[in-house]
Design a protein around this motif. Structure first.
Motif, PDB file in Angstrom:
ATOM      1  N   THR A  90      26.607 -32.759   1.704  1.00 26.76           N
ATOM      2  CA  THR A  90      25.658 -31.615   1.817  1.00 26.76           C
ATOM      3  C   THR A  90      26.682 -30.575   2.053  1.00 26.76           C
ATOM      4  O   THR A  90      27.703 -30.549   2.737  1.00 26.76           O
ATOM      5  CB  THR A  90      24.670 -31.969   2.799  1.00 26.76           C
ATOM      6  OG1 THR A  90      25.520 -32.178   3.996  1.00 26.76           O
ATOM      7  CG2 THR A  90      23.949 -33.472   2.463  1.00 26.76           C
ATOM      8  N   SER A 110      22.278 -39.142   9.219  1.00 21.06           N
ATOM      9  CA  SER A 110      22.204 -38.027   9.830  1.00 21.06           C
ATOM     10  C   SER A 110      23.583 -37.171   9.951  1.00 21.06           C
ATOM     11  O   SER A 110      24.652 -38.081   9.953  1.00 21.06           O
ATOM     12  CB  SER A 110      21.814 -37.735  11.210  1.00 21.06           C
ATOM     13  OG  SER A 110      22.520 -38.121  12.146  1.00 21.06           O
ATOM     14  N   ASP A 111      23.855 -35.684   9.637  1.00 21.22           N
ATOM     15  CA  ASP A 111      25.139 -35.179   9.874  1.00 21.22           C
ATOM     16  C   ASP A 111      25.596 -35.537  11.311  1.00 21.22           C
ATOM     17  O   ASP A 111      26.833 -35.575  11.269  1.00 21.22           O
ATOM     18  CB  ASP A 111      24.900 -33.508   9.671  1.00 21.22           C
ATOM     19  CG  ASP A 111      24.371 -33.191   8.516  1.00 21.22           C
ATOM     20  OD1 ASP A 111      24.677 -34.132   7.622  1.00 21.22           O
ATOM     21  OD2 ASP A 111      24.231 -32.194   8.259  1.00 21.22           O
ATOM     22  N   GLU A 112      24.725 -35.749  12.169  1.00 29.60           N
ATOM     23  CA  GLU A 112      25.353 -35.623  13.474  1.00 29.60           C
ATOM     24  C   GLU A 112      26.030 -37.167  13.584  1.00 29.60           C
ATOM     25  O   GLU A 112      27.247 -37.423  14.029  1.00 29.60           O
ATOM     26  CB  GLU A 112      24.175 -35.769  14.508  1.00 29.60           C
ATOM     27  CG  GLU A 112      24.393 -35.747  15.914  1.00 29.60           C
ATOM     28  CD  GLU A 112      24.401 -37.024  16.629  1.00 29.60           C
ATOM     29  OE1 GLU A 112      23.417 -37.862  16.440  1.00 29.60           O
ATOM     30  OE2 GLU A 112      25.174 -37.199  17.724  1.00 29.60           O
ATOM     31  N   PHE A 139      32.466 -37.728   1.786  1.00 26.92           N
ATOM     32  CA  PHE A 139      32.191 -36.797   2.721  1.00 26.92           C
ATOM     33  C   PHE A 139      33.002 -35.319   2.447  1.00 26.92           C
ATOM     34  O   PHE A 139      34.148 -35.611   2.156  1.00 26.92           O
ATOM     35  CB  PHE A 139      32.584 -37.079   3.953  1.00 26.92           C
ATOM     36  CG  PHE A 139      32.441 -35.824   5.154  1.00 26.92           C
ATOM     37  CD1 PHE A 139      31.181 -35.652   5.877  1.00 26.92           C
ATOM     38  CD2 PHE A 139      33.655 -35.257   5.294  1.00 26.92           C
ATOM     39  CE1 PHE A 139      31.405 -34.537   6.699  1.00 26.92           C
ATOM     40  CE2 PHE A 139      33.734 -34.094   6.447  1.00 26.92           C
ATOM     41  CZ  PHE A 139      32.544 -33.753   7.072  1.00 26.92           C
ATOM     42  N   PRO A 140      32.544 -34.413   2.458  1.00 31.92           N
ATOM     43  CA  PRO A 140      31.203 -33.766   2.682  1.00 31.92           C
ATOM     44  C   PRO A 140      30.063 -34.091   1.478  1.00 31.92           C
ATOM     45  O   PRO A 140      30.481 -33.919   0.340  1.00 31.92           O
ATOM     46  CB  PRO A 140      31.186 -32.430   2.819  1.00 31.92           C
ATOM     47  CG  PRO A 140      32.384 -31.801   2.139  1.00 31.92           C
ATOM     48  CD  PRO A 140      33.138 -32.978   2.007  1.00 31.92           C
ATOM     49  N   SER A 195      25.842 -28.376   4.427  1.00 25.51           N
ATOM     50  CA  SER A 195      25.899 -28.528   5.818  1.00 25.51           C
ATOM     51  C   SER A 195      27.029 -29.393   6.435  1.00 25.51           C
ATOM     52  O   SER A 195      28.063 -28.916   7.284  1.00 25.51           O
ATOM     53  CB  SER A 195      24.678 -28.953   6.806  1.00 25.51           C
ATOM     54  OG  SER A 195      24.160 -30.202   6.513  1.00 25.51           O
ATOM     55  N   GLN A 196      27.302 -30.418   5.646  1.00 24.95           N
ATOM     56  CA  GLN A 196      28.481 -31.193   5.904  1.00 24.95           C
ATOM     57  C   GLN A 196      29.723 -30.298   5.545  1.00 24.95           C
ATOM     58  O   GLN A 196      30.894 -30.414   6.076  1.00 24.95           O
ATOM     59  CB  GLN A 196      28.604 -32.721   5.422  1.00 24.95           C
ATOM     60  CG  GLN A 196      27.426 -33.568   5.959  1.00 24.95           C
ATOM     61  CD  GLN A 196      27.580 -34.800   5.566  1.00 24.95           C
ATOM     62  OE1 GLN A 196      28.391 -35.252   4.438  1.00 24.95           O
ATOM     63  NE2 GLN A 196      26.690 -35.780   5.841  1.00 24.95           N
TER      64      GLN A 196
END
Ligand code: AMP
Length: 193
Positions: A90, A61-63, A87-88, A92-93
């Motif tokens: 995605t 998960s991003d969290e 990273f990132p 959203s990331q």
């Protein structure tokens, strides 16, 4: 501060080139994959949960990713910048990265992308699997990781391309040649000189 995201599919050589880049520029290295593998090796409950997800080639998960990144940054306050590896992954990331950069009152250099043909990646990953002992370097999982990359991570390239923060680099050839190409891009587009 020089904050870079090293981008590219699994097997592109991000880990290898990261080692050289952090040494040259004095950067904090944040490999989300390495941090997750450490948690798995600790045998914790969280590690077991992470292993269940990553051994299938899927994303955590991003969290969780943001939690481990912020923790690593808090533990290393005095650095010349950060090199993100893995990273990132995605869109959203990518947005969360921009928020993080804002919170740190710093700038983002951009994305250095190692470009390697698919066939070459599969060959490299199968060979790495013979020595790495990584549960996700098996052929079926490799193909799933490449699918995840193509569907979820490739759009991140377009996201930063539109913003003018995207620097593609040929990821084939000798380690030295690839490193020199990365350095050339950094020195050309950062104001370190
Ligand atoms: P890597 O060492 O970067 O290839 O990462 C190994 C595995 O850890 C990936 O296949 C994912 O399952 C997981 N992982 C690493 N980084 C991330 C991330 N930023 N977001 C979600 N999952 C990640």
């Amino acid at each position: 501060m020089l904050n870079i995201a090293l981008f590219g599919p699994p097997g592109a050589g991000k880990g290898t080139q990261s080692e050289r880049l952090i040494a040259k520029y004095g950067l904090l290295y944040i490999s989300t994959g390495d941090i997750l593998r450490k948690e798995i090796a600790s045998g914790s409950h969280l590690g077991q949960e992470i292993n269940r997800i990553t051994s299938q080639g899927h994303f955590v998960s991003d969290e969780l990713i943001m939690r481990i990144i912020r923790k690593t940054i808090d533990e290393n306050p005095h650095v010349n910048g950060i090199l993100f590896d893995g990273f990132p992954r995605t869109i959203s990331q990518a947005i969360l990265l921009e928020e993080l950069i804002g919170d740190l009152h710093t700038r983002f250099f951009g994305v250095l992308s190692l470009e390697v043909p698919r066939e070459e990646l599969i060959k490299r990953l199968i060979n790495r699997g013979k020595v790495s002992g990584r549960s996700d370097d098996r052929e079926d999982v490799i193909l799933e990781r490449l699918r995840e990359y193509e569907s979820k991570t490739l759009p991140v390239a377009g996201y930063f391309q539109e913003k003018g923060f995207y620097y593609p680099v040929d990821g084939t050839g000798s380690l030295e040649e690839i490193f020199n190409r990365l350095v050339e891009q950094i020195d050309k587009h950062s104001n370190l000189q």
